[in-house]
Design a protein around this motif. Structure first.
Motif, short mmCIF file in Angstrom:
data_model
loop_
_atom_site.label_atom_id
_atom_site.label_comp_id
_atom_site.label_asym_id
_atom_site.label_seq_id
_atom_site.Cartn_x
_atom_site.Cartn_y
_atom_site.Cartn_z
N GLU A 37 0.84 -1.21 0.00
CA GLU A 37 0.00 0.00 0.00
C GLU A 37 0.87 1.25 0.00
N ILE A 38 1.97 1.21 0.75
CA ILE A 38 2.89 2.35 0.77
C ILE A 38 3.51 2.55 -0.61
N GLU A 39 3.91 1.45 -1.25
CA GLU A 39 4.51 1.55 -2.59
C GLU A 39 3.52 2.15 -3.59
N ALA A 43 4.00 5.66 -5.43
CA ALA A 43 3.98 5.75 -6.89
C ALA A 43 2.93 6.75 -7.36
N LYS A 44 1.77 6.74 -6.71
CA LYS A 44 0.72 7.69 -7.08
C LYS A 44 1.16 9.12 -6.83
N GLN A 45 1.80 9.36 -5.70
CA GLN A 45 2.28 10.71 -5.40
C GLN A 45 3.36 11.14 -6.38
N LEU A 46 4.23 10.22 -6.77
CA LEU A 46 5.26 10.56 -7.75
C LEU A 46 4.63 10.91 -9.11
N ARG A 47 3.65 10.13 -9.51
CA ARG A 47 2.98 10.41 -10.78
C ARG A 47 2.26 11.76 -10.73
N ASN A 48 1.58 12.03 -9.62
CA ASN A 48 0.90 13.32 -9.49
C ASN A 48 1.90 14.47 -9.50
N LEU A 49 3.04 14.25 -8.85
CA LEU A 49 4.08 15.28 -8.84
C LEU A 49 4.60 15.54 -10.24
N SER A 50 4.85 14.45 -10.98
CA SER A 50 5.34 14.60 -12.35
C SER A 50 4.29 15.28 -13.22
N LYS A 51 3.03 14.91 -13.05
CA LYS A 51 1.95 15.50 -13.85
C LYS A 51 1.76 16.97 -13.50
N LYS A 52 1.94 17.32 -12.22
CA LYS A 52 1.75 18.70 -11.77
C LYS A 52 2.70 19.66 -12.47
N MET A 80 10.86 10.30 -13.70
CA MET A 80 10.20 10.10 -12.40
C MET A 80 8.89 9.36 -12.58
N ASN A 81 8.24 9.56 -13.70
CA ASN A 81 7.02 8.81 -13.99
C ASN A 81 7.34 7.32 -14.15
N ASP A 82 8.44 7.02 -14.88
CA ASP A 82 8.88 5.63 -15.01
C ASP A 82 9.34 5.08 -13.66
N TYR A 83 10.00 5.93 -12.88
CA TYR A 83 10.44 5.54 -11.54
C TYR A 83 9.24 5.12 -10.69
N ALA A 84 8.16 5.90 -10.79
CA ALA A 84 6.94 5.55 -10.06
C ALA A 84 6.38 4.21 -10.54
N GLY A 85 6.50 3.96 -11.84
CA GLY A 85 6.01 2.68 -12.38
C GLY A 85 6.71 1.48 -11.77
N GLN A 86 8.00 1.63 -11.46
CA GLN A 86 8.75 0.53 -10.84
C GLN A 86 8.25 0.25 -9.43
N HIS A 87 7.85 1.28 -8.72
CA HIS A 87 7.27 1.06 -7.38
C HIS A 87 5.91 0.38 -7.49
N GLU A 88 5.20 0.65 -8.54
CA GLU A 88 3.95 -0.08 -8.76
C GLU A 88 4.24 -1.55 -9.05
N VAL A 89 5.33 -1.82 -9.79
CA VAL A 89 5.73 -3.21 -10.05
C VAL A 89 6.09 -3.92 -8.75
N SER A 91 4.89 -3.29 -5.81
CA SER A 91 3.63 -3.56 -5.11
C SER A 91 2.91 -4.76 -5.72
N GLU A 92 2.84 -4.81 -7.04
CA GLU A 92 2.15 -5.92 -7.70
C GLU A 92 2.83 -7.25 -7.44
N ASN A 93 4.16 -7.28 -7.54
CA ASN A 93 4.88 -8.54 -7.33
C ASN A 93 4.79 -9.01 -5.89
#
Length: 607
Positions: A37-39, A43-52, A80-89, A91-93
Motif C-alpha cells: 500500500e505504501i509503494e 507511486a501515485k504521489q510521484l505520478r501526481n508530482l510529475s503531472k503537476k 520520475m514517472n517511469d520511476y513511479a512505475g517501478q514502485h507499482e511493479v 507492489s504488484e509482485n
C-alpha cells in the motif's frame, strides 16, 4: 531431535507454540500488505508530482521547454514517472508472490494443525478411557477380595460354633467358596485389563504421540521455511527493479549533462531578436543657423517615408530614446489636456473616443491596434512583431499549413484507395458515398495551398526587408527619405520594437510625441499626395461627419490611396483636394498594382 520423544508430555505447550507461529505468519502478511500500500501510494504521489509540473499543452509553458535546461527538467519528470512505475511493479509482485501465496498457505496450515491436534486429543482420550477401565477392574478385584475374606471368616466362625446346625455350616462354607471364586475372576479380569492398559499406554507414548508430534514438528518447520523464503522474495522483488531504477537515474543524469548554457543563450537571442539595428550617433545641431533638427532613421520619432513634418519645440525634450519612454505618458500626451469629466474616465476609454473621432490619423489607429494586440488579438500577418520575430512566426505558420496539407492529402489518398476497393467490390460499399468527402478534401487542400501562398508572400516580403549586417544605422537631418518606394503607403514599413517586445508603428518625430494632441492636425497638412493603388465602388452611402472622413454616395467610383491596415478604415481620394477615410465594409476595392495616379472623371454607376 524429535518432538515426539523429547516433548511427549508437552501437548498443551506445543498447541500454544504452533498457534503463535501462525500468528507470526499472519503478522508478516499484514506487514507486506502495508508495504504494498505504501509503494502504491508513493507511486501515485510521484505520478501526481510529475503531472503537476508537466507543461500544459498549447500554453506559454510549452514554449519555454525548448531550452536545454527546461528540456532536461522535462526529461527528469518523465523519468520520475517511469520511476513511479517501478514502485507499482514492486507492489504488484509483492502482492502476487508473497501476500496472496502466504494467505493461501495460512489457511492450509490452520487446517493441517487442526487435524494433527484432533488426532492427539483423540489418542489422549483413548488412553484415559483405558486407564479408567483399569481403575474400575482394580476396584472390583479389591472389593471381591474383601468379600471373600469376610465370607471365609464367617464360615470359620460358624464351623467352630457347636450350637450351629450342620446345614448352616454347609451354607456358610458354600458362600465362602462363591466369594473366593468371584475374587479369582476379578483377579483374572484385573490382570487382563492391566496388561491391555500397559500395551495401550506403551503404544500411546511410543507410537501414536511421537507420530502426531512429528507431523506437528514437520508442519512447524515448513512454516518457518516458508516465511524465510517469503523474506527472500521480499528482497528479490526490490532487487529486480534496481537496474531499471538505475537506468532512470542514469537518464536523469544524462539529461542534466545535456544542459548547454551557450545554446540556451543563443535561443534567447533567437526568441527576442527584433532585427533592428541600434541607432547611430546623434549629429550636432547648430542652433545659431536656421536649420531643421536632425532625426534618427531608427528612433521611435521617425516620420512617414514621404512626410515633411517640421520639428516642434512646444515642450522641452528629455532627450531619451524609446526604451525609456512611458507608453501611458505618450498616450496621455496625444490625448491632450483632460477635462474634469475625463479625469474620472479610464485612459483606454478616452483613447478609443479619440481614435474614432480622428480616423484620418492612421498612425494613431495603428497604435490603437497595437493596444488591442496587447489584449490578445493580433493581425494575421504578424505585422505587430519585429521583423525577425515576424519572420519566425510566418515560417512556423507556413510549416504548420504544410503539415495540414500533408494530413489532408493522406486522408484523400486513403479515401481514394477505399473508393477503388468499393469499385472492385461493390458489396463492400457504395463508391459514390465517398465522392462528397473527396471533393471536400480537395477544397480544403486548395484553401490551405492558398493560405501557404499568402504566408509565403509575407515571408518573402519580410526576408527582403530585413537589414543586412553590413548596413550601419544612420541619423539624417531634415525629413526621412523613403528607401523603398513600395513601402511609402504602409505604416507597417516603418515599424520598430517597443520595450515590451510588441510592435508599434513610427509615424511622427520624437519631439512630436511630447506636444499636445491639437498640434497633430498640422502635421498632415504638408504631406505630399499619395499615389493611387486602385479604385473602389461605394456600396452604401456614408456621411463622413467626423474629422478625417469623407462622404460618399452609393455607386460612386473613387480612388484608393491606402488599404485597410486592420482597423476597418480605407483611405480614398475623390480628387486632388478631397480625400479621407471611409469604412472598408462600405466600399468594394479593386486593387491595381499598375494603376497610375491619373484622376479620371468621377462617375456614378447605378446598381
Amino acid at each position: 531431535m524429535s518432538w515426539g520423544t523429547e516433548l511427549w508430555d508437552q501437548f498443551d505447550n506445543l498447541e500454544k507454540h504452533t498457534q503463535w507461529g501462525i500468528d507470526v505468519l499472519e503478522k508478516y502478511i499484514k506487514f507486506v500488505k502495508e508495504r504494498t500500500e505504501i509503494e502504491l501510494s508513493y507511486a501515485k504521489q510521484l505520478r501526481n508530482l510529475s503531472k503537476k509540473y508537466q507543461p500544459k499543452k498549447n500554453s506559454k509553458e510549452e514554449e519555454e521547454y525548448r531550452y536545454t535546461s527546461t528540456r532536461a527538467f522535462l526529461a527528469t519528470l518523465n523519468e520520475m514517472n517511469d520511476y513511479a512505475g517501478q514502485h507499482e511493479v514492486i507492489s504488484e509482485n509483492m502482492t502476487s508472490l508473497i501476500t496472496a501465496e502466504l494467505t493461501r498457505y495460512v489457511q492450509e496450515l490452520k487446517q493441517e494443525r487442526k487435524s494433527h491436534f484432533h488426532d492427539g486429543r483423540k489418542a489422549q482420550q483413548h488412553i484415559e478411557t483405558c486407564w479408567k477401565q483399569l481403575e474400575a477392574s482394580k476396584r472390583r478385584f479389591e472389593r471381591d477380595c474383601k468379600e471373600a475374606d469376610r465370607a471365609q471368616q464367617y464360615f470359620e466362625k460358624m464351623d467352630a460354633d457347636i450350637n450351629v446346625t450342620k446345614a448352616d455350616v454347609e451354607k456358610a462354607r458354600q458362600q465362602a467358596q462363591l466369594r473366593h471364586q468371584m475374587a479369582e475372576d476379578s483377579k483374572a479380569e484385573y490382570s487382563s485389563t492391566l496388561q491391555k492398559f500397559n500395551s495401550e499406554q506403551h503404544e500411546h507414548y511410543y507410537t501414536h504421540i511421537p507420530n502426531i508430534f512429528q507431523k506437528i514438528q514437520e508442519m512447524e518447520e515448513r512454516r518457518i521455511v516458508r516465511i524465510g523464503e517469503s523474506m527472500k522474495t521480499f528482497a528479490k522483488v526490490d532487487r529486480q527493479v534496481i537496474p531499471i531504477i538505475g537506468k532512470c537515474l542514469d537518464e536523469i543524469t544524462k539529461a542534466a549533462e545535456s544542459v548547454d548554457h551557450k545554446n540556451d543563450s543563443q535561443m534567447v537571442i533567437e526568441a527576442f531578436k527584433s532585427g533592428f539595428e541600434p541607432p547611430g550617433d546623434v549629429d550636432f545641431e547648430d542652433f545659431t543657423q536656421p536649420m531643421k533638427r536632425t532625426v534618427s532613421e531608427s528612433s521611435l520619432s521617425n516620420s512617414r517615408g514621404d512626410g515633411k513634418s517640421e520639428p516642434k519645440f512646444g515642450s522641452k525634450s528629455k532627450g531619451k530614446l524609446w526604451p525609456f519612454i512611458k507608453k501611458n505618458k505618450i498616450i496621455e500626451t496625444l490625448l491632450g489636456t483632460k477635462s474634469p469629466k475625463q479625469q474620472k474616465e479610464p485612459l483606454s476609454h478616452r483613447f478609443n473616443e479619440f481614435m474614432t473621432s480622428k480616423p484620418k490619423i492612421h498612425c494613431f489607429r495603428s497604435l490603437k491596434r497595437g493596444l488591442s494586440l496587447k489584449l490578445g488579438a493580433g493581425p494575421e500577418d504578424f505585422s505587430n512583431l519585429p521583423p525577425e520575430q515576424r519572420r519566425k512566426k510566418l515560417q512556423q505558420k507556413v510549416d504548420e499549413l504544410n503539415r495540414d496539407i500533408q494530413k489532408e492529402m493522406d486522408s484523400r489518398d486513403a479515401l481514394t484507395k477505399m473508393k477503388d476497393v468499393y469499385i472492385k467490390n461493390p458489396q463492400m460499399g457504395d463508391a459514390a458515398s465517398v465522392d462528397h468527402r473527396l471533393a471536400e478534401l480537395g477544397q480544403n487542400i486548395e484553401k490551405l495551398r492558398l493560405e501557404v501562398q499568402k504566408f509565403e508572400g509575407w515571408l518573402a516580403e519580410v526576408e527582403g526587408r530585413l537589414p543586412a549586417r553590413s548596413e550601419q544605422p544612420r541619423r539624417q537631418s531634415g525629413v526621412y527619405e523613403a528607401q523603398n518606394p513600395s513601402g511609402v503607403n504602409s505604416c507597417a514599413q516603418d515599424r520598430e520594437s517597443s520595450p515590451d517586445g510588441s510592435y508599434t508603428e513610427e509615424q511622427s518625430q520624437e519631439t512630436e510625441m511630447k506636444v499636445p494632441a491639437t498640434d497633430f492636425d498640422d502635421e498632415f497638412d504638408d504631406e505630399e499626395p499619395l499615389p493611387t493603388i486602385g479604385t473602389c465602388k461605394a456600396l452604401y452611402t456614408f456621411e463622413g461627419q467626423n474629422e478625417g472622413t469623407i462622404s460618399v454616395a452609393e455607386g460612386e467610383m473613387l480612388y484608393v490611396i491606402e488599404e485597410d491596415k486592420g482597423d476597418g478604415w480605407t483611405r480614398i481620394r475623390r480628387n486632388e483636394d478631397e480625400e479621407g477615410y471611409v469604412p472598408t465594409s462600405y466600399v468594394e476595392v479593386y486593387l491595381d498594382k499598375n494603376a497610375k495616379d491619373v484622376h479620371k472623371p468621377l462617375q456614378k454607376i447605378s446598381e
